[in-house]
Write a protein that holds these residues in place. Structure first.
Motif, PDB file in Angstrom:
ATOM      1  N   ILE A   1      63.026  42.512  61.106  1.00 49.06           N
ATOM      2  CA  ILE A   1      62.212  42.456  60.713  1.00 49.06           C
ATOM      3  C   ILE A   1      60.998  43.233  60.169  1.00 49.06           C
ATOM      4  CG2 ILE A   1      60.573  40.112  60.400  1.00 49.06           C
ATOM      5  CD1 ILE A   1      62.060  38.951  61.671  1.00 49.06           C
ATOM      6  N   GLY A   2      60.414  43.622  61.443  1.00 44.14           N
ATOM      7  CA  GLY A   2      59.068  44.723  61.354  1.00 44.14           C
ATOM      8  C   GLY A   2      59.463  45.850  60.748  1.00 44.14           C
ATOM      9  N   ILE A   3      60.525  46.546  60.817  1.00 44.08           N
ATOM     10  CA  ILE A   3      61.233  47.523  60.249  1.00 44.08           C
ATOM     11  C   ILE A   3      61.232  46.894  58.499  1.00 44.08           C
ATOM     12  CG2 ILE A   3      62.859  49.338  59.752  1.00 44.08           C
ATOM     13  CD1 ILE A   3      63.298  49.154  62.864  1.00 44.08           C
ATOM     14  N   ALA A   4      61.964  46.635  57.973  1.00 48.64           N
ATOM     15  CA  ALA A   4      62.032  46.023  57.268  1.00 48.64           C
ATOM     16  C   ALA A   4      60.962  45.253  56.327  1.00 48.64           C
ATOM     17  CB  ALA A   4      62.418  44.355  56.629  1.00 48.64           C
ATOM     18  N   ASP A   5      59.476  45.516  57.212  1.00 48.23           N
ATOM     19  CA  ASP A   5      58.250  44.852  56.059  1.00 48.23           C
ATOM     20  C   ASP A   5      57.973  46.851  56.322  1.00 48.23           C
ATOM     21  OD1 ASP A   5      55.726  42.397  56.094  1.00 48.23           O
ATOM     22  OD2 ASP A   5      55.316  43.714  57.897  1.00 48.23           O
ATOM     23  N   ILE A   6      57.576  47.060  57.127  1.00 47.23           N
ATOM     24  CA  ILE A   6      57.490  48.625  56.925  1.00 47.23           C
ATOM     25  C   ILE A   6      57.643  49.290  55.282  1.00 47.23           C
ATOM     26  CG2 ILE A   6      56.731  50.840  57.495  1.00 47.23           C
ATOM     27  CD1 ILE A   6      56.528  49.400  60.281  1.00 47.23           C
ATOM     28  N   LYS A   7      59.078  48.533  55.084  1.00 48.02           N
ATOM     29  CA  LYS A   7      60.216  49.243  54.010  1.00 48.02           C
ATOM     30  C   LYS A   7      59.741  48.579  52.586  1.00 48.02           C
ATOM     31  CE  LYS A   7      64.233  50.939  56.182  1.00 48.02           C
ATOM     32  NZ  LYS A   7      65.209  50.663  55.740  1.00 48.02           N
ATOM     33  N   ASP A   8      59.192  47.602  52.699  1.00 47.16           N
ATOM     34  CA  ASP A   8      58.747  46.107  51.416  1.00 47.16           C
ATOM     35  C   ASP A   8      57.238  46.920  51.354  1.00 47.16           C
ATOM     36  OD1 ASP A   8      61.015  45.017  51.256  1.00 47.16           O
ATOM     37  OD2 ASP A   8      60.635  43.528  52.524  1.00 47.16           O
ATOM     38  N   ARG A   9      56.726  47.061  52.360  1.00 51.37           N
ATOM     39  CA  ARG A   9      55.187  47.714  52.130  1.00 51.37           C
ATOM     40  C   ARG A   9      55.317  49.458  51.302  1.00 51.37           C
ATOM     41  NH1 ARG A   9      51.261  45.819  57.526  1.00 51.37           N
ATOM     42  NH2 ARG A   9      51.685  43.264  57.290  1.00 51.37           N
ATOM     43  N   ALA A  10      55.980  49.527  52.117  1.00 56.93           N
ATOM     44  CA  ALA A  10      55.932  51.201  50.917  1.00 56.93           C
ATOM     45  C   ALA A  10      56.413  51.184  49.637  1.00 56.93           C
ATOM     46  CB  ALA A  10      56.919  52.249  51.717  1.00 56.93           C
ATOM     47  N   GLU A  11      57.520  50.250  49.691  1.00 57.16           N
ATOM     48  CA  GLU A  11      58.057  50.136  48.083  1.00 57.16           C
ATOM     49  C   GLU A  11      57.380  49.418  47.251  1.00 57.16           C
ATOM     50  OE1 GLU A  11      61.392  47.317  46.045  1.00 57.16           O
ATOM     51  OE2 GLU A  11      61.779  48.477  48.099  1.00 57.16           O
ATOM     52  N   ALA A  12      56.605  48.434  47.701  1.00 58.39           N
ATOM     53  CA  ALA A  12      55.271  47.563  47.041  1.00 58.39           C
ATOM     54  C   ALA A  12      54.508  49.204  46.693  1.00 58.39           C
ATOM     55  CB  ALA A  12      54.623  46.990  46.994  1.00 58.39           C
ATOM     56  N   ARG A  13      53.637  49.947  47.704  1.00 58.16           N
ATOM     57  CA  ARG A  13      52.818  51.680  47.084  1.00 58.16           C
ATOM     58  C   ARG A  13      53.312  51.947  46.047  1.00 58.16           C
ATOM     59  NH1 ARG A  13      51.712  52.367  53.236  1.00 58.16           N
ATOM     60  NH2 ARG A  13      51.027  50.286  53.704  1.00 58.16           N
ATOM     61  N   ALA A  14      54.563  52.283  46.288  1.00 59.63           N
ATOM     62  CA  ALA A  14      54.993  53.538  44.836  1.00 59.63           C
ATOM     63  C   ALA A  14      54.891  52.152  43.937  1.00 59.63           C
ATOM     64  CB  ALA A  14      56.505  53.428  45.644  1.00 59.63           C
ATOM     65  N   GLU A  15      55.784  51.215  43.550  1.00 54.55           N
ATOM     66  CA  GLU A  15      55.867  50.397  42.590  1.00 54.55           C
ATOM     67  C   GLU A  15      54.490  50.185  42.135  1.00 54.55           C
ATOM     68  OE1 GLU A  15      57.450  46.718  43.203  1.00 54.55           O
ATOM     69  OE2 GLU A  15      58.986  47.918  43.207  1.00 54.55           O
ATOM     70  N   ALA A  16      53.375  50.000  42.973  1.00 57.97           N
ATOM     71  CA  ALA A  16      51.670  50.296  42.714  1.00 57.97           C
ATOM     72  C   ALA A  16      51.305  51.898  41.859  1.00 57.97           C
ATOM     73  CB  ALA A  16      51.255  49.548  43.200  1.00 57.97           C
ATOM     74  N   ARG A  17      51.932  52.937  42.153  1.00 57.08           N
ATOM     75  CA  ARG A  17      51.030  53.613  41.621  1.00 57.08           C
ATOM     76  C   ARG A  17      51.716  54.582  40.692  1.00 57.08           C
ATOM     77  NH1 ARG A  17      52.655  56.226  47.738  1.00 57.08           N
ATOM     78  NH2 ARG A  17      50.977  56.071  48.581  1.00 57.08           N
ATOM     79  N   ALA A  18      53.593  53.704  40.902  1.00 53.10           N
ATOM     80  CA  ALA A  18      54.060  53.959  39.330  1.00 53.10           C
ATOM     81  C   ALA A  18      53.462  52.995  38.387  1.00 53.10           C
ATOM     82  CB  ALA A  18      55.867  53.956  39.052  1.00 53.10           C
ATOM     83  N   GLU A  19      53.477  52.263  38.298  1.00 52.42           N
ATOM     84  CA  GLU A  19      52.228  50.837  37.184  1.00 52.42           C
ATOM     85  C   GLU A  19      51.016  51.834  37.201  1.00 52.42           C
ATOM     86  OE1 GLU A  19      52.140  47.126  38.341  1.00 52.42           O
ATOM     87  OE2 GLU A  19      54.132  46.570  38.848  1.00 52.42           O
ATOM     88  N   ALA A  20      50.444  52.272  37.604  1.00 55.05           N
ATOM     89  CA  ALA A  20      49.197  53.246  37.748  1.00 55.05           C
ATOM     90  C   ALA A  20      49.504  54.450  37.035  1.00 55.05           C
ATOM     91  CB  ALA A  20      48.351  53.442  38.958  1.00 55.05           C
ATOM     92  N   ARG A  21      50.676  55.050  37.296  1.00 50.83           N
ATOM     93  CA  ARG A  21      50.772  56.763  36.452  1.00 50.83           C
ATOM     94  C   ARG A  21      50.945  55.064  34.901  1.00 50.83           C
ATOM     95  NH1 ARG A  21      54.538  58.874  40.698  1.00 50.83           N
ATOM     96  NH2 ARG A  21      53.071  59.282  42.128  1.00 50.83           N
ATOM     97  N   ALA A  22      51.908  54.584  35.049  1.00 48.57           N
ATOM     98  CA  ALA A  22      52.062  53.957  33.859  1.00 48.57           C
ATOM     99  C   ALA A  22      50.923  54.081  33.166  1.00 48.57           C
ATOM    100  CB  ALA A  22      53.201  52.981  33.358  1.00 48.57           C
ATOM    101  N   GLU A  23      49.965  53.026  33.355  1.00 47.91           N
ATOM    102  CA  GLU A  23      48.832  52.249  32.525  1.00 47.91           C
ATOM    103  C   GLU A  23      48.218  54.406  32.065  1.00 47.91           C
ATOM    104  OE1 GLU A  23      46.891  49.703  35.330  1.00 47.91           O
ATOM    105  OE2 GLU A  23      48.794  48.315  34.675  1.00 47.91           O
ATOM    106  N   ALA A  24      48.098  54.569  33.605  1.00 45.90           N
ATOM    107  CA  ALA A  24      47.241  56.407  33.161  1.00 45.90           C
ATOM    108  C   ALA A  24      47.571  56.966  31.536  1.00 45.90           C
ATOM    109  CB  ALA A  24      47.145  56.660  34.043  1.00 45.90           C
ATOM    110  N   ARG A  25      49.477  56.682  31.597  1.00 45.48           N
ATOM    111  CA  ARG A  25      50.049  57.742  30.437  1.00 45.48           C
ATOM    112  C   ARG A  25      49.772  56.981  29.112  1.00 45.48           C
ATOM    113  NH1 ARG A  25      55.441  58.137  33.467  1.00 45.48           N
ATOM    114  NH2 ARG A  25      54.759  60.432  34.574  1.00 45.48           N
ATOM    115  N   ALA A  26      50.112  55.830  29.005  1.00 42.92           N
ATOM    116  CA  ALA A  26      49.594  54.938  27.733  1.00 42.92           C
ATOM    117  C   ALA A  26      48.120  54.706  27.209  1.00 42.92           C
ATOM    118  CB  ALA A  26      49.606  53.431  27.741  1.00 42.92           C
TER     119      ALA A  26
END
Length: 100
Positions: A56-81
């Motif tokens: 469960i801890g490993i899955a939580d760490i993976k989920d947090r990393a995925e959420a960070r990556a999605e947030a970065r991608a959204e920030a990049r998309a907003e900056a491009r826009a």
């Protein structure tokens, strides 16, 4: 309702099996066997629970990393826009300046 009745029956059967007949006047007297089972099963149960918690801890760490990556991608998309909007505004301003 049916499951509650069945659960109470199983609970009563377990109590009947554990009670010593010498003290209660009835029962199967399996308390020693139950304690031996608990002593033997407790470390195994703890091991299995520990493994589950680690997964469960490993899955939580993976989920947090995925959420960070999605947030970065959204920030990049907003900056491009924003950059595109600024470029369009600059192009419109230059076109208006040329027409004057």
């Amino acid at each position: 309702m049916k499951s509650i009745i069945i659960g109470l029956f199983i609970f009563a059967a377990a109590i009947f099996a554990i009670l010593p007949p010498e003290q209660a006047g009835f029962g199967l007297g399996w308390s020693g066997d139950v304690l031996a089972f608990l002593r033997g099963g407790l470390p195994i149960a703890a091991l299995l629970i520990g493994i589950i918690v680690v997964f469960i801890g490993i899955a939580d760490i993976k989920d947090r990393a995925e959420a960070r990556a999605e947030a970065r991608a959204e920030a990049r998309a907003e900056a491009r826009a924003e950059a595109r909007a600024e470029a369009r505004a600059d192009a419109k301003k230059e076109a208006a300046d040329k027409q004057e």
